[in-house]
Design a protein around this motif. Structure first.
Motif, PDB file in Angstrom:
ATOM      1  N   ASP A 145       0.848  -1.250  -0.076  1.00 24.04           N
ATOM      2  CA  ASP A 145      -0.196   0.237   0.127  1.00 24.04           C
ATOM      3  C   ASP A 145       0.943   1.234  -0.042  1.00 24.04           C
ATOM      4  O   ASP A 145       0.383   2.353  -0.612  1.00 24.04           O
ATOM      5  CB  ASP A 145      -0.989   0.028   1.425  1.00 24.04           C
ATOM      6  N   TRP A 273       3.035   6.355  -2.090  1.00 27.62           N
ATOM      7  CA  TRP A 273       1.940   5.356  -2.341  1.00 27.62           C
ATOM      8  C   TRP A 273       1.410   5.367  -3.690  1.00 27.62           C
ATOM      9  O   TRP A 273       1.456   6.572  -4.184  1.00 27.62           O
ATOM     10  CB  TRP A 273       0.985   5.549  -1.417  1.00 27.62           C
ATOM     11  N   ARG A 277      -4.585   4.343  -3.922  1.00 29.92           N
ATOM     12  CA  ARG A 277      -4.676   4.080  -2.590  1.00 29.92           C
ATOM     13  C   ARG A 277      -4.642   5.538  -1.607  1.00 29.92           C
ATOM     14  O   ARG A 277      -4.639   5.297  -0.407  1.00 29.92           O
ATOM     15  CB  ARG A 277      -3.439   3.339  -2.157  1.00 29.92           C
ATOM     16  N   THR A 279      -6.675   7.475  -0.465  1.00 30.44           N
ATOM     17  CA  THR A 279      -7.594   8.044   0.632  1.00 30.44           C
ATOM     18  C   THR A 279      -7.911   6.572   1.241  1.00 30.44           C
ATOM     19  O   THR A 279      -9.015   6.466   1.994  1.00 30.44           O
ATOM     20  CB  THR A 279      -9.075   8.317  -0.191  1.00 30.44           C
ATOM     21  N   TYR A 280      -7.090   5.439   1.216  1.00 30.82           N
ATOM     22  CA  TYR A 280      -7.169   4.185   2.037  1.00 30.82           C
ATOM     23  C   TYR A 280      -7.141   4.608   3.570  1.00 30.82           C
ATOM     24  O   TYR A 280      -6.074   5.086   3.848  1.00 30.82           O
ATOM     25  CB  TYR A 280      -6.376   3.118   1.544  1.00 30.82           C
TER      26      TYR A 280
END
Length: 298
Positions: A145, A273, A277, A279-280
């Motif tokens: 991630d 990143w 991803r 807003t993961y």
């Protein structure tokens, strides 16, 4: 668009194929999967019929992959690994919130690991899995991630944020310092110089920044700062080490500055990143925490 079924073989067919490809034997694959040889043979035959491509060459009592089968086996093995990892992550944290993080080995063990308990205490629903990577990689091909990266802020296909600066010092054992009695930058060339494979020109740049004569630098090579630091403590030579990663060794006197010349590195540490991803939630939480932890070092 829904993929045709023949391009989405069942998991049982793929595991039978993977086991046979790895072992090179239907009988060994059958034992591994707790199936009969005929069952494994039927599954492989069904897979070949679905794909309309021969995956094995059958010769008497032996079996070997075709060229197409070799390529397919590598990709199937990676896909099965990803599925297994996803299931393991879900089992470890049923509520979700797993962050797969690539770290630089010494940064991860010396700086990040001692601080992670604070993050996990504040975010009890998040599980962090750590893997080591010392160079950039393609996020599309790795089940990761985010990554902690040292260098420039450019990472193809990724977003980055600055974490901290770095200062390096030429360090060695007290015995080596006493033996050579370094007084000027050029004096270091008389001693063995320890080099990091990921920073092959670090010593040249250090000498140039201190006005020393240009000359190629030779010496032992190491892939991690931790091993280079240990070699320096053992008296094998002088290593150019980040001060924040060897603070304890310097405090205890296991390492001493060969010269009291601390230099700022041109590169920086970044968190990177993939854009999709960003807003993961576990990544957002970790990114915010990491920026707080490194605020004083930027």
């Amino acid at each position: 668009m829904l993929m045709p079924r023949r391009f989405l073989p069942s998991l049982s067919l793929l595991t039978a194929f993977d086991a046979t490809a790895r072992t090179g034997s239907i009988s060994q694959a059958a034992r591994e999967l707790n199936l009969t040889q005929s069952a494994v043979s039927r599954q492989i035959k069904t897979l070949e019929e679905q794909l309309e491509v021969p995956l094995f060459v059958r010769e008497r009592q032996t079996i070997r992959l075709t060229l197409a089968g070799q390529t397919y086996a590598r990709e199937v093995r990676e896909a099965l690994h990803r599925l297994s990892l996803a299931s393991l992550n879900l089992r470890a944290n049923p509520r979700g919130g797993t962050l797969n993080l690539a770290i630089l080995p010494t940064f991860g063990t010396r700086w990040l690991a001692p601080r992670l308990p604070r993050f996990l205490a504040a975010h009890s629903g998040i599980t962090i899995n750590l893997v080591t990577r010392i160079t950039q990689f393609d996020f599309r091909l790795e089940p990761v991630d985010a990554a902690i990266h040292f260098g420039a802020p450019d990472w193809p296909g990724a977003e980055t944020v600055l974490l901290r600066r770095e200062f390096v010092v030429p360090a060695c054992s007290p015995a080596l310092a006493a033996e050579y009695r370094f007084a000027a930058p050029d004096d270091l060339r008389r001693a063995p110089l320890l080099n990091l494979t990921t920073r092959p020109d670090a010593w040249e740049r250090w000498f140039a920044s201190h006005g020393a004569r240009p000359s190629p630098v030779h010496g032992m090579l190491f892939d991690h700062f931790a091993t280079a630091a240990q070699a320096a403590m053992s008296g094998l030579g002088v290593a150019l080490l980040p001060t924040f990663l060897v603070e304890e060794e310097l405090k205890r006197g296991e390492l001493v500055p060969a010269l009291d010349l601390i230099t700022e590195s041109a590169e920086r540490y970044y968190l990177a990143w993939p854009a999709d991803r960003a807003t993961y939630p576990p990544l957002e939480a970790f990114r915010d925490w990491l920026l707080e932890e490194t605020a004083a070092d930027r």
